[in-house]
Design a protein around this motif. Sequence first.
Motif, short mmCIF file in Angstrom:
data_model
loop_
_atom_site.label_atom_id
_atom_site.label_comp_id
_atom_site.label_asym_id
_atom_site.label_seq_id
_atom_site.Cartn_x
_atom_site.Cartn_y
_atom_site.Cartn_z
N ASP A 197 0.85 -1.19 0.00
CA ASP A 197 0.00 0.00 0.00
C ASP A 197 0.88 1.24 0.00
N PRO A 198 0.73 2.12 -0.98
CA PRO A 198 1.60 3.30 -1.07
C PRO A 198 1.38 4.32 0.05
N ARG A 199 0.37 4.12 0.89
CA ARG A 199 0.12 5.04 2.01
C ARG A 199 0.86 4.64 3.28
N LEU A 200 1.42 3.45 3.31
CA LEU A 200 2.03 2.92 4.53
C LEU A 200 3.06 3.87 5.13
N ASP A 201 3.98 4.36 4.32
CA ASP A 201 5.07 5.20 4.82
C ASP A 201 4.59 6.56 5.29
N PHE A 202 3.39 6.96 4.88
CA PHE A 202 2.83 8.23 5.30
C PHE A 202 1.98 8.08 6.56
N TYR A 203 1.45 6.88 6.78
CA TYR A 203 0.62 6.63 7.96
C TYR A 203 1.46 6.45 9.23
N PHE A 204 2.64 5.82 9.10
CA PHE A 204 3.38 5.38 10.28
C PHE A 204 4.83 5.84 10.25
N TYR A 205 5.31 6.17 11.44
CA TYR A 205 6.72 6.48 11.62
C TYR A 205 7.33 5.43 12.55
N ILE A 211 1.58 2.85 -7.50
CA ILE A 211 0.19 3.21 -7.21
C ILE A 211 -0.75 2.42 -8.12
N ASP A 212 -0.42 2.37 -9.41
CA ASP A 212 -1.27 1.64 -10.36
C ASP A 212 -1.36 0.16 -9.98
N ALA A 213 -0.24 -0.41 -9.56
CA ALA A 213 -0.24 -1.82 -9.19
C ALA A 213 -1.15 -2.07 -7.99
N TYR A 214 -1.08 -1.17 -7.03
CA TYR A 214 -1.94 -1.34 -5.85
C TYR A 214 -3.41 -1.20 -6.23
N VAL A 215 -3.75 -0.17 -6.99
CA VAL A 215 -5.15 0.04 -7.39
C VAL A 215 -5.65 -1.16 -8.17
N ASN A 216 -4.85 -1.66 -9.08
CA ASN A 216 -5.27 -2.81 -9.89
C ASN A 216 -5.47 -4.06 -9.03
N SER A 217 -4.66 -4.21 -7.98
CA SER A 217 -4.83 -5.37 -7.11
C SER A 217 -6.16 -5.30 -6.37
N GLN A 218 -6.56 -4.09 -5.99
CA GLN A 218 -7.85 -3.93 -5.30
C GLN A 218 -9.01 -4.15 -6.28
N LEU A 219 -8.85 -3.67 -7.49
CA LEU A 219 -9.89 -3.89 -8.50
C LEU A 219 -10.02 -5.37 -8.83
N ALA A 220 -8.91 -6.09 -8.80
CA ALA A 220 -8.95 -7.53 -9.06
C ALA A 220 -9.75 -8.24 -7.97
N LEU A 221 -9.57 -7.82 -6.73
CA LEU A 221 -10.37 -8.40 -5.64
C LEU A 221 -11.85 -8.10 -5.85
N TYR A 222 -12.14 -6.87 -6.26
CA TYR A 222 -13.53 -6.48 -6.52
C TYR A 222 -14.12 -7.33 -7.64
N ASP A 223 -13.38 -7.48 -8.73
CA ASP A 223 -13.89 -8.24 -9.88
C ASP A 223 -14.10 -9.71 -9.54
N ALA A 224 -13.27 -10.25 -8.65
CA ALA A 224 -13.37 -11.67 -8.30
C ALA A 224 -14.50 -11.95 -7.32
N ALA A 225 -15.01 -10.92 -6.66
CA ALA A 225 -16.09 -11.11 -5.69
C ALA A 225 -17.36 -11.55 -6.44
N PRO A 226 -17.99 -12.65 -5.99
CA PRO A 226 -19.06 -13.25 -6.79
C PRO A 226 -20.43 -12.59 -6.66
N SER A 227 -20.62 -11.66 -5.72
CA SER A 227 -21.94 -11.07 -5.51
C SER A 227 -21.76 -9.61 -5.09
N ASN A 228 -22.87 -8.89 -5.10
CA ASN A 228 -22.80 -7.50 -4.67
C ASN A 228 -22.37 -7.39 -3.20
N ASN A 229 -22.85 -8.30 -2.36
CA ASN A 229 -22.44 -8.27 -0.96
C ASN A 229 -20.94 -8.53 -0.83
N ALA A 230 -20.44 -9.48 -1.61
CA ALA A 230 -19.00 -9.78 -1.57
C ALA A 230 -18.20 -8.59 -2.08
#
Length: 559
Positions: free
Chosen positions: A282-290, A454-473
Amino acid sequence: MKLKHISKLILTTGIVSVISGCDLTDLDINQDLNRPSVAAVKLLLPTAESAAVNAITSLSENSLGFAGLLSSSDNYDLNNQSYNGTWNNFYRDMNNVEAIINASANSPHYLGIAQTLKALAMGNFVDMFGDAPYSEAWKGNAETAVLTPKFDKDSEIYEALIKLCDQAVANLSKTSPVSVATEGGDFLYKGSISKWIKLAKTVKIKLLLTARKGRASGNADLKAALAAGGYITDAADDFIYRFSTASAPEGRHPWFRSAYLADNGFSYPSHQLMTEMLFNKDPRLDFYFYRQTDKILDPSNPTDRGTIPYGGSYLVLKPAFWEKWNQVFGKPTKADSMYVAGFFGRDRGDNTGVPQDGALRTAPGAYPAGGLYGGRGIAARALTGGRGAGNGIWPLLTSNNIKFYQIESILDGGGDGDARAIFEAAIKEHIKRVVDLGLSVDAANAKAPASADIDAYVNSQLALYDAAPSNNAKLNVVMKQMWFCSWGQGIEIWNALRRTGYPSNINNPIIKPARQFALRLPYPSQEGSLNSNANPKLTEVIFDRDPVFWDKVKLKWEF
């Protein structure tokens, strides 16, 4: 004192007879504090805005703990003594908002601003406690004083607040003879009435979204409000409180003050949050934590052993952690171990004592606290007073929130729109706001993540979304991303958990015996001692059993 009465007395030849023939109490020599003048309203606005901000953020750390992002109150050891201050401060501070409402009949813009602030702050308060004094609140100094206000039903308060948002928009849309002061007045929107109108419409959507399962026409009303537009859609219109670098008077972020100006008294971040962001790249990690340390504690050393997090949760000594590391990054090195040692938090529900580990535990970073960037190339160093700037933000209600509202409406409420496209935009937007703030507050150290990362992270999240079998998932995937986006904005994710039951893959608390999830806050005992109407709430409402009206999930953890 009103000068007209003094002049009348001076011009009267028979002063003694006037005095003897008048009731001095009729001279109206005092201003009614419940009806301040327009000039006083201008002076009240900054305190009113501060009151609303405090009301929204007062339980930021607790609600992040309830949602498993911080250790604050994540053991649910709550009772009727826990929130006396929260309750008392809210009703005391919101007096300033109510005073503006009482005084602004001829100042529709001030009235609209105060109505917007009241709707947002009171809505959050109902989300926390449920039933509360509302229709009879803030009347202790009224002509007919109400010292023991009744408790209105939470659902009825919500209906009143939704209408209040419409009234705010109507007032803000009027031509006002009095302009809103920008200097020394409106420090949130600098007198921009168009932004206040957008906020009022956004607050209405927030209320409709939160309450949708508790209202017969909930989804339809939400869909209509989203279709009507006019709400916050751009980060430039976000409702954000910006802290400064000033130390006298103190103007720095509360998280910064607790972590950077002493021996890090900030709560422990969740191991789950830090490790999942690490392995997700996650590209936000280094900004969230010290990371304060690269020291690897030795369990054979008595001092180190007493400092190592409870229950084998110390990441450096956790075999499962390194197995995952090997899968994601390859065989770990000593340098990797030293890096990981800086992610010193706690597992959820760890209620063991707090050792002298202030110089070890992970501190909040550049976002949102205005602290330091914590990238791997930065040498870990214990915090001491004076490091960092502290000019972070509270994200109060933003365009990013609206995007998650839209997605929920589409996937779970029959709303219109392309949920996937909005999901992608929400992730990118949040990453940008995190990076932009980090580069600003720690310009000497912060590094922008590569676009490819950033693109790699966003695409990984979209892949999880696409693989979810239902609206609830799919909604579960979206709410987990909202979980990652909620660092510094606890009420939103706590509400989402109660409203949807998602994300469903937050670690269970490790505390034994198990304690249940907070469906609301316990009513404060001090209110019971002052207001007899509160006594039934103290005895009959149980915080982990009785949800607020809109919570139809009644979330329970599987222990």
